[in-house]
Structures are given as structure tokens and as C-alpha cells.
Design an enzyme around this catalytic site. Structure first.
Site, PDB file in Angstrom:
ATOM      1  CE  LYS A   9      -4.076  -2.211   2.356  1.00  0.00           C
ATOM      2  NZ  LYS A   9      -5.020  -2.039   3.387  1.00  0.00           N
ATOM      3  CE1 TYR A  49      -9.633  -2.755   0.522  1.00  0.00           C
ATOM      4  CE2 TYR A  49      -8.553  -0.638  -0.495  1.00  0.00           C
ATOM      5  CZ  TYR A  49      -8.389  -1.693   0.458  1.00  0.00           C
ATOM      6  OH  TYR A  49      -7.319  -2.249   0.725  1.00  0.00           O
ATOM      7  CG  ASN A 112      -3.617  -2.411   6.754  1.00  0.00           C
ATOM      8  OD1 ASN A 112      -3.547  -1.796   5.689  1.00  0.00           O
ATOM      9  ND2 ASN A 112      -4.666  -3.056   7.277  1.00  0.00           N
ATOM     10  CG  HIS A 115      -5.578  -5.826  -0.320  1.00  0.00           C
ATOM     11  ND1 HIS A 115      -6.675  -5.672   0.258  1.00  0.00           N
ATOM     12  CD2 HIS A 115      -5.543  -6.707  -1.360  1.00  0.00           C
ATOM     13  CE1 HIS A 115      -7.475  -6.556  -0.342  1.00  0.00           C
ATOM     14  NE2 HIS A 115      -6.991  -7.022  -1.315  1.00  0.00           N
ATOM     15  CD  GLU A 126      -9.464  -8.258  -3.444  1.00  0.00           C
ATOM     16  OE1 GLU A 126     -10.112  -7.938  -2.732  1.00  0.00           O
ATOM     17  OE2 GLU A 126      -7.953  -8.783  -3.293  1.00  0.00           O
TER      18      GLU A 126
HETATM   19  P1  IDP Z   1      -8.091  -6.552   5.389  1.00  0.00           P
HETATM   20  O1  IDP Z   1      -7.299  -5.635   4.652  1.00  0.00           O
HETATM   21  O2  IDP Z   1      -7.289  -7.348   6.726  1.00  0.00           O
HETATM   22  O3  IDP Z   1      -8.948  -7.643   4.468  1.00  0.00           O
HETATM   23  P2  IDP Z   1     -10.661  -5.240   5.822  1.00  0.00           P
HETATM   24  O4  IDP Z   1     -11.611  -5.409   6.762  1.00  0.00           O
HETATM   25  O5  IDP Z   1     -11.068  -5.887   4.362  1.00  0.00           O
HETATM   26  O6  IDP Z   1      -9.242  -5.783   6.281  1.00  0.00           O
HETATM   27  O7  IDP Z   1     -10.526  -3.722   5.616  1.00  0.00           O
HETATM   28  C1  IDP Z   1     -10.002  -3.468   4.253  1.00  0.00           C
HETATM   29  C2  IDP Z   1      -8.759  -2.163   4.761  1.00  0.00           C
HETATM   30  O8  IDP Z   1      -9.484  -1.069   5.226  1.00  0.00           O
HETATM   31  C3  IDP Z   1      -8.005  -2.460   5.901  1.00  0.00           C
HETATM   32  O9  IDP Z   1      -6.763  -3.128   5.429  1.00  0.00           O
HETATM   33  C4  IDP Z   1      -7.775  -1.164   6.265  1.00  0.00           C
HETATM   34  O10 IDP Z   1      -6.602  -0.511   5.393  1.00  0.00           O
HETATM   35  C5  IDP Z   1      -8.977  -0.506   6.192  1.00  0.00           C
HETATM   36  N1  IDP Z   1      -9.769  -0.514   7.365  1.00  0.00           N
HETATM   37  C6  IDP Z   1     -10.198  -1.558   8.006  1.00  0.00           C
HETATM   38  N2  IDP Z   1     -10.907  -1.504   9.224  1.00  0.00           N
HETATM   39  C7  IDP Z   1     -10.632  -0.071   9.365  1.00  0.00           C
HETATM   40  C8  IDP Z   1     -11.011   0.730  10.546  1.00  0.00           C
HETATM   41  O11 IDP Z   1     -11.725   0.512  11.480  1.00  0.00           O
HETATM   42  N3  IDP Z   1     -10.641   2.176  10.512  1.00  0.00           N
HETATM   43  C9  IDP Z   1     -10.037   2.518   9.489  1.00  0.00           C
HETATM   44  N4  IDP Z   1      -9.639   1.880   8.138  1.00  0.00           N
HETATM   45  C10 IDP Z   1      -9.847   0.468   8.253  1.00  0.00           C
HETATM   46 MG    MG Z   2     -10.326  -7.296   3.205  1.00  0.00          MG
END
Ligand code: IDP
Ligand code: MG
Length: 137
Positions: A9, A49, A112, A115, A126
Site C-alpha cells: 500500500k 474496495y 497497514n 492488502h 481483485e
Molecule cells: P483486511 O485488509 O485485513 O482484509 P478489511 O476489513 O477488508 O481488512 O478492510 C480493508 C482495509 O480497510 C484495511 O486493510 C484497512 O486499510 C482499512 N480498515 C479496516 N478497518 C478499518 C478501521 O476500522 N478504520 C480505518 N481503516 C480500516
Molecule cells: Mg479485506
């Protein structure tokens, strides 16, 4: 063999962590089947997304994902979808296990570092979002 879509990312690209993350991917036994640097528009990030469009973090997430270059990859390994999610660690680095990429490199639950697809159907969507069949021969 199973393929998954991985992204380094914009937060991790900006901090020049691409080489370290790709090193960890190869050490873990994945093959990189395709790879490209992309600059997502806001609309591109919203399309990627789309499943999260009702979530409170959707606007912020798609701003972040379109804030700078990212690296998109197709990774391949036995049980590759689960294996890549295990190497990434939990979404929130505060609770990610030691030795995972997000524990080591993520700045926050949003920024984070990586992805990974979460299931075969999302992996297919994807991968197709970024790569054509000819990129995966
Ligand atoms: P994942 O990437 O571990 O699959 P997802 O729940 O699919 O997690 O969420 C997609 C992305 O959205 C996350 O990787 C993160 O960048 C962001 N995200 C998820 N939850 C939160 C939150 O509570 N606050 C802000 N950003 C979030
Ligand atoms: Mg996800």
C-alpha cells in the site's frame, strides 16, 4: 497452487519498504506471478474496495489508497490466499502477531502496509481488476 492479489500500500511504498516486503514474500515461498506499480485514482480505489462502500472508513480508506503509488502483485503458493493473509497478520497492527508484515511495518489500522484477498471469489475479482490473462501466462 492458489493465486491471491497482494498490494504493497502507499504508506509502505512511501517509506521505501517495497524491497523488504518482497524479500519476506519470497522467503515465505511464494512465487510472484505478476507485478506492477500503480497510481490509483479515487475512483479506482472505490471500485477495488466496493464491498466496503457502506463502512464508516470507506472515504478515508479510498483517499489513502489513492494518495500515492502502490505495488500490485499476484502471488502463488499452495493455499496461497490463507498463507498470504497469515504472513500479513491482523488488519490492526496493534493486535497482529509477532513476525507478521503488519506488525513490523504498518502505521495504523488504516495505513497497514499490505492488502490480501480474503477468499477465492474476491481473489478472482481483485486479480482481474489489475491484471489480464496475458500477464499471468
Ligand atoms: P483486511 O485488509 O485485513 O482484509 P478489511 O476489513 O477488508 O481488512 O478492510 C480493508 C482495509 O480497510 C484495511 O486493510 C484497512 O486499510 C482499512 N480498515 C479496516 N478497518 C478499518 C478501521 O476500522 N478504520 C480505518 N481503516 C480500516
Ligand atoms: Mg479485506
Amino acid at each position: 497452487m492458489e493465486r491471491t492479489l497482494a498490494i504493497i500500500k502507499p504508506d509502505a511504498v512511501a517509506r521505501r519498504l517495497v524491497g523488504k516486503i518482497i524479500g519476506r514474500i519470497e522467503e515465505a515461498g511464494f512465487r510472484i506471478r505478476a507485478m506492477r506499480r500503480v497510481n490509483l485514482s479515487k475512483g479506482d480505489a472505490e471500485g477495488f474496495y466496493a464491498v466496503h462502500r457502506e463502512r464508516p472508513f470507506f472515504a478515508s480508506l479510498t483517499d489513502f489508497m489513492s494518495s500515492g503509488p502502490a505495488i500490485v502483485m499476484v502471488l502463488e503458493a499452495p493455499d496461497g490466499i490463507k498463507k498470504w493473509r497469515a504472513l500479513m497478520g491482523a488488519t490492526d497492527p496493534a493486535v497482529a502477531d509477532a513476525g507478521t508484515l503488519r506488525k513490523d511495518f504498518a502505521e495504523s489500522i488504516e495505513r497497514n502496509a499490505t492488502h490480501g484477498s480474503d477468499a477465492p471469489d474476491t481473489a478472482a475479482y481483485e486479480i482481474g481488476y489489475f491484471f489480464a490473462g496475458i500477464d499471468l501466462t
